[in-house]
Design an enzyme around this catalytic site. Structure first.
Site, short mmCIF file in Angstrom:
data_model
loop_
_atom_site.label_atom_id
_atom_site.label_comp_id
_atom_site.label_asym_id
_atom_site.label_seq_id
_atom_site.Cartn_x
_atom_site.Cartn_y
_atom_site.Cartn_z
N HIS A 150 18.35 -7.77 -98.57
CA HIS A 150 17.09 -8.22 -99.20
C HIS A 150 16.53 -7.24 -100.19
O HIS A 150 15.58 -7.51 -101.28
CB HIS A 150 15.74 -8.53 -98.28
CG HIS A 150 15.48 -10.06 -98.37
ND1 HIS A 150 14.89 -10.76 -97.40
CD2 HIS A 150 15.56 -10.92 -99.51
CE1 HIS A 150 14.55 -11.88 -97.57
NE2 HIS A 150 15.04 -11.95 -98.87
N LYS A 191 10.84 -40.04 -91.97
CA LYS A 191 10.08 -41.09 -92.87
C LYS A 191 9.57 -40.68 -93.93
O LYS A 191 9.52 -39.59 -94.37
CB LYS A 191 8.65 -41.27 -91.89
CG LYS A 191 7.82 -42.81 -92.28
CD LYS A 191 6.58 -42.82 -91.39
CE LYS A 191 5.74 -43.86 -91.51
NZ LYS A 191 4.61 -43.77 -90.63
N SER A 219 7.73 -15.99 -106.97
CA SER A 219 8.70 -15.24 -107.81
C SER A 219 8.12 -14.89 -109.29
O SER A 219 7.44 -15.52 -109.76
CB SER A 219 9.73 -16.30 -108.13
OG SER A 219 10.82 -15.89 -108.80
N GLN A 248 9.64 -21.19 -98.91
CA GLN A 248 9.99 -22.44 -99.10
C GLN A 248 11.41 -22.37 -99.92
O GLN A 248 11.55 -21.31 -100.81
CB GLN A 248 9.20 -23.41 -100.22
CG GLN A 248 9.77 -24.84 -100.42
CD GLN A 248 8.90 -25.54 -101.27
OE1 GLN A 248 9.02 -26.58 -101.56
NE2 GLN A 248 7.95 -24.88 -102.05
#
Length: 608
Positions: free
Chosen positions: A328, A402, A435, A531
């Site tokens: 990272h 759903k 970002s 995310q």
């Protein structure tokens, strides 16, 4: 000679032949036109900081923090002095954050914790060694340019994945990048049974090895490393960084060791050919594979069959498992995700097989001279990695069947808050990355999801007497506003890091605003989220990162059309039941998601 079955496994490791040509991209021209990252106004950052502090501290503590902020903002005071210094630095550098590694040093290189689990990110991927080699796009800078909201993004990080390595230091590490040097490497490093090899991947005419050629060379390596009692030098990279730096300094005193380390560090990437892990149930198979990619499974299995300091490791198990482990420090998760997507897109295109008849030399085995002191360090590293594995847990969960039209990341971030409050009866700090690639050499900054508006909504969520829609609307607007502030370079954490760095450089006593208990609480979050946007629905494309410390949940999630993919990791806490329990959190997330969906379904779309 390898058996027919082993040859089949090797063949599956290299799935596609090389492409005959590459299509040039535009990232070189786009790179020069990117703006520099701005230095936010000092007063704005301090006011934003107070808005983050307010929902997580008591009244008296908030009062004290406001006093310190006021002193920091005084005309002619230390805050103003540090701000001017930072603005001067910004005028003289391409990026005032990355030019001095403010972000990378503070978050990664200065951290003395091991890189395994704590700092590297892992991902299950389609495994194609030849494709990675063929993607000399990273060298020739022809990777297609990327955009966000119509604005071009910095492509610099892609250069920092391949031919890169992290070098341990006593107080801070360094990053080395070899792809842009006058003599870029033409080899990969391969590890099998904890033994290292240097494999040239170019023919004498400059073309890349084909899939068949690579298979032949990997077979040679496997045949030349059948011993299973070799000292696992790679396990040294799992140690605390200060301990590893002392061992590293001892290793490079020997000429043979120094040459071997240089070959590993300069290699384009590392391929880890793993032995089979112990069998697990079908339900645990996915989790077990992720753990294998994250840390190797311990000293008895594949943790020594790694070099965790490399920018990229491609991991391939004898039983067909595969994935990557990426540093990272050199690149952010979005870069890794796009790399995997590019791989999948390439795999779907028709390819042409190259033919090559020239004989190939035997890959060069890398040797290490192990002194008694180094052997002792290896034994300590074995004990250390096994101790870490005894306290880390990883789980994944796929929920939601759903179709719902409002499952934005803002909703999910609020779901994390709701779940935590239900589990622990208190609010917590929740963060997600923003970002900064719209700026030249931009990395990431931090979005604080637990704003005053979101906390007010979460506290009212389970109260049937309270109206929630207005509170939800305010929470959404607050979050959108903070996201826009962060991606435009106006977040708090990066600015404060820069000011702290200036205080250190100028030998100014650290201002009290940065030593205050509120400052610690703001950045002492309990849930770290990320995310992952992807066009591919396979859960295996969701990355996994380890928690930074005890008491933190590390969460990666992807919002799809009709479900959410989620990966949760944390350290086990033997003293409590619910503390740091991924199963409890996942169930709480599922319940909160269903409740949120119910609230949304009862709300007209126009109000959302």
């Amino acid at each position: 000679s390898l058996s027919a079955g082993s040859r089949t496994v090797l063949k599956t490791w290299i799935m596609k032949p090389a492409s005959a040509a590459l299509v040039a991209g535009k990232n070189l021209t786009q790179q020069s036109g990117l703006p520099s990252q701005p230095v936010p106004p000092l007063k704005q950052t301090c006011e934003l900081y107070l808005s983050i502090v307010e929902p997580i501290v008591g009244a008296e503590e908030l009062k004290h923090t406001k006093k310190l902020v006021g002193e920091f903002l005084k005309a002619g005071g230390v805050g103003e002095k540090l701000q001017r210094s930072l603005e001067r630095k910004a005028c003289n550098t391409e990026n005032w954050v990355s030019s001095t590694y403010i972000y990378v040093k503070n978050i990664y290189l200065n951290d003395r914790k091991p890189v395994v689990i704590y700092a590297n990110v892992t991902k299950l991927t389609i495994n194609d060694i030849e494709l990675m080699l063929n993607d000399c796009m990273f060298y020739s800078e022809t990777l297609p340019a990327e955009y966000m909201g119509g604005k071009p993004l910095c492509m610099k990080q892609y250069e920092q994945v391949l031919s890169s390595c992290r070098i341990p230091g006593l107080k801070t590490d360094t990053l080395v990048f070899h792809s842009k040097g006058p003599n870029p490497p033409k080899h990969i490093s391969v590890i099998h049974n904890c033994q290292f090899f240097m494999l040239d991947v170019y023919n004498s005419d400059g073309t890349l090895l084909t899939a068949d050629q690579l298979c032949v060379q990997l077979e040679k390596i496997c045949n030349a490393s059948l011993q299973t009692n070799m000292e696992p030098v790679g396990i040294l990279t799992t140690q605390y960084r200060d301990i590893w730096s002392k061992t590293y300094a001892g290793l490079i005193k020997d000429k043979t060791n120094k040459e071997s380390l240089s070959a590993i560090e300069r290699s384009i990437f590392t391929v880890c050919l793993d032995k089979v892990m112990p069998p697990v149930s079908d339900e645990m198979n996915h989790t077990s594979t992720i753990l294998q990619m994250l840390h190797g499974g311990g000293s008895q299995y594949n943790s020594g069959n790694r070099w965790f300091d490399k920018g990229m490791q491609i991991i391939i198990g004898e039983d067909g498992t595969y994935g990557t482990n990426i540093s990272h420090a050199g690149a952010d998760g979005t870069t890794l995700n796009r790399l995997v997507e590019h791989t999948i897109e390439y795999m779907r295109k028709p390819q042409t097989m190259q033919s090559a008849m020239e004989p190939l030399p035997m890959p060069q085995k890398l040797h290490f001279n192990i002194t008694p002191d180094i052997k002792m360090d290896i034994e300590e590293a074995k004990q250390h990695i096994d101790k870490i594995l005894n306290v880390v847990a990883e789980l994944h969960y796929l929920f939601g069947q759903k179709l719902f039209y409002v499952c934005w990341n803002i909703f999910v971030e609020n779901i994390f808050l709701i779940s935590f409050v239900r589990m622990y009866q208190q609010c917590c700090g929740v963060i997600e990355p923003a970002s900064l690639r719209m700026f030249r050499h931009g990395r990431i900054d931090t979005i604080h999801s637990s704003s005053s508006a979101s906390v007010a909504f979460v506290k009212a969520f389970d109260d049937p007497k309270k109206q929630k829609l207005d509170l939800l609307d305010k929470a959404i607007k607050a979050h959108i506003w903070y996201i826009n502030m962060a991606i435009s370079g106006q977040a708090v954490q990066g600015h404060f890091m820069g000011l702290q760095n200036q205080a250190v450089e100028e030998k100014i006593p650290m201002p009290e605003i940065f030593t205050d208990t509120s400052f610690t609480k703001v950045f002492n979050f309990q849930i770290s989220t990320s995310q992952v946007r992807t066009k591919f629905e396979t859960l295996g494309h969701l990355p996994c990162v380890g928690p930074e410390k005890l008491g933190i949940y590390a969460v990666c999630y992807g919002v799809m059309n009709d479900h959410i993919n989620i990966m949760v990791s944390c350290f086990k806490d033997s003293n409590t039941c619910k503390e740091n329990n991924t199963a409890h959190l996942i169930q709480a997330l599922k319940d909160a998601l269903l409740d949120m969906m119910k609230l949304v379904e009862e709300t007209p779309r126009a109000k959302l």
